[in-house]
Enzyme design. Sequence first.
Site, PDB file in Angstrom:
ATOM      1  N   ILE A 173      -4.624 -17.754 -62.860  1.00 25.44           N
ATOM      2  CA  ILE A 173      -5.854 -17.629 -63.671  1.00 25.44           C
ATOM      3  C   ILE A 173      -6.801 -18.782 -63.322  1.00 25.44           C
ATOM      4  CG2 ILE A 173      -6.806 -17.208 -65.974  1.00 25.44           C
ATOM      5  CD1 ILE A 173      -3.981 -16.717 -66.987  1.00 25.44           C
ATOM      6  N   HIS A 174      -6.219 -19.964 -63.132  1.00 22.53           N
ATOM      7  CA  HIS A 174      -7.051 -21.117 -62.721  1.00 22.53           C
ATOM      8  C   HIS A 174      -7.679 -20.841 -61.347  1.00 22.53           C
ATOM      9  CE1 HIS A 174      -8.383 -25.159 -61.775  1.00 22.53           C
ATOM     10  NE2 HIS A 174      -7.520 -25.248 -60.769  1.00 22.53           N
TER      11      HIS A 174
ATOM     12  N   ASP B 169     -13.646 -26.902 -59.659  1.00 26.34           N
ATOM     13  CA  ASP B 169     -12.261 -27.185 -60.037  1.00 26.34           C
ATOM     14  C   ASP B 169     -12.157 -27.921 -61.377  1.00 26.34           C
ATOM     15  OD1 ASP B 169      -9.546 -27.103 -59.511  1.00 26.34           O
ATOM     16  OD2 ASP B 169      -9.539 -28.912 -58.262  1.00 26.34           O
TER      17      ASP B 169
ATOM     18  N   HIS C 193      -1.928 -24.676 -63.815  1.00 26.95           N
ATOM     19  CA  HIS C 193      -2.133 -24.423 -62.384  1.00 26.95           C
ATOM     20  C   HIS C 193      -1.489 -23.107 -61.982  1.00 26.95           C
ATOM     21  CE1 HIS C 193      -3.046 -28.837 -62.273  1.00 26.95           C
ATOM     22  NE2 HIS C 193      -3.990 -28.377 -61.480  1.00 26.95           N
TER      23      HIS C 193
ATOM     24  N   GLN D 183     -10.366 -36.396 -73.647  1.00 24.02           N
ATOM     25  CA  GLN D 183     -11.324 -35.389 -73.192  1.00 24.02           C
ATOM     26  C   GLN D 183     -12.743 -35.928 -73.153  1.00 24.02           C
ATOM     27  OE1 GLN D 183     -10.313 -32.465 -71.692  1.00 24.02           O
ATOM     28  NE2 GLN D 183      -8.536 -33.782 -71.919  1.00 24.02           N
TER      29      GLN D 183
END
EC number: 3.1.4.-
Length: 437
Positions: free
Chosen positions: A132-133, A277, A129, A328
């Site tokens: 770059i995010h 996001d 966080h 994932q």
Amino acid sequence: MESPTKEIEDFENNSLKYLQADQIEKIWLRLRGLLRCLVKQLERGEASVVDLKKNLEYAASVLESHVDTWSFDVFTLNDASGDHALKFIFYELLTRYDIINRFKIPVSALVSFVEALEVGYGKHRNPYHNLIHAADVTQTVHYLLLKTGMVHWLTELEIFAMLFAAAVHDYEHTGTTNNFHIQTRSDTAILYNDRAVQENHHVSAAYRLLQEDDEMNILYNLSKDDWRELRALVVEMVLATDMSCHFQQIKAMKNFLQQPEAIDKPKALSLLLHTADISHPAKNWNMHHRWTTSLLEEFFRQGDKEAELGLPFSPLCDRKSTMVAQSQIGFIDFIVEPTFTVLTDMIEKIVTPLIEEASPSGLAGFRRSSLNNIPSDSKRSTVRGTGSESGTSLNCSISAVDFKTFKSTWNEEVHKNREKWKAQAAKGINANIYTCT
Ligand code: AMP
Ligand code: ZN
């Protein structure tokens, strides 16, 4: 080292618009070298204002040729720009959509504001966080608006609100989850009564920057009505990035899509920001893997804190036993894919009538539709063909919208990433993400 000015001259002799993809990649690499050199010169106080301006214009033109791509390499941009990816992206996009002129944003305020955002994103040194995010989400929002034709449904104010919300949406993130704030009874949790704890902070603290320093107030010249409308949209969008809203948000939108009524604009924009996001599992493997590694490291650091405090581990926070590949696959199957599916359906419902209206057999030109609450032509946005001197043109015509390509782009990446994680899961690579590459 070649001087930046020499690089600029070379570049100017090779207008970007005639270059092929591999040549653009070369320019991209040169840009990295150039910006690094510029950053060093700036640190040493050697760069002249003229050089600085030329180099920034060059950077803008290279950025322009990349920023419309799905698997845009935000990490390379960040390296090249001396850790200023957010500044470059935000500035580039506000220029591109002509937001700076339309809302009379003082450029010095814009630079000060976005630099302050970058400082806030660095406050807790988070692996994930960080600025770059924020830059990644802002660029992804832009891609979604542009390539799906959503941009034609929105006013300039709504586009501004979207880019602004994306840029601030994780400002001063602590690198811990809302639940950690609640369990540890942090000041922020107490302040916001355990509700959307961090999201409330992100938007509130960003507005405080504007309010407390006129030199940073990029909203200074907005009319009262515009200011209120923008704020209402930004607050709603950022609060809806709280993952605890996810299932409700998806369910409500699915329901909405079954109804004949117009789609609620703030809800549509919120879903778009939420999708951006959590979009990294739909980007190419290198990007997705890098983001996952960063996020898991952030979760593991929270796990370390939980162990120190004698609290139970939160999900995905125990660095010794977390099943990375399986988690994932679960995230992709249960969260990411359904979100992209609903977003795509929503966009088709919104944009298809616009395409029909714009077609020669449709209504003359591109007229207002009462069904979808489309803004009047005078307010509807126009995307400037070029943000700088490079002459790169932006194909933003409604007839260029191609849902099939959009759908297949994200679908293919999601599919490939799922298969890669499955292969890793089958090999039993679980516990430590750093052994997976
Ligand atoms: P935000 O915190 O605003 O960036 O919201 C996105 C949230 O999605 C993150 O905080 C994570 O909880 C979740 N998320 C994003 N990527 C992943 C991932 N690869 N695996 C698990 N959760 C994820
Ligand atoms: Zn985020």
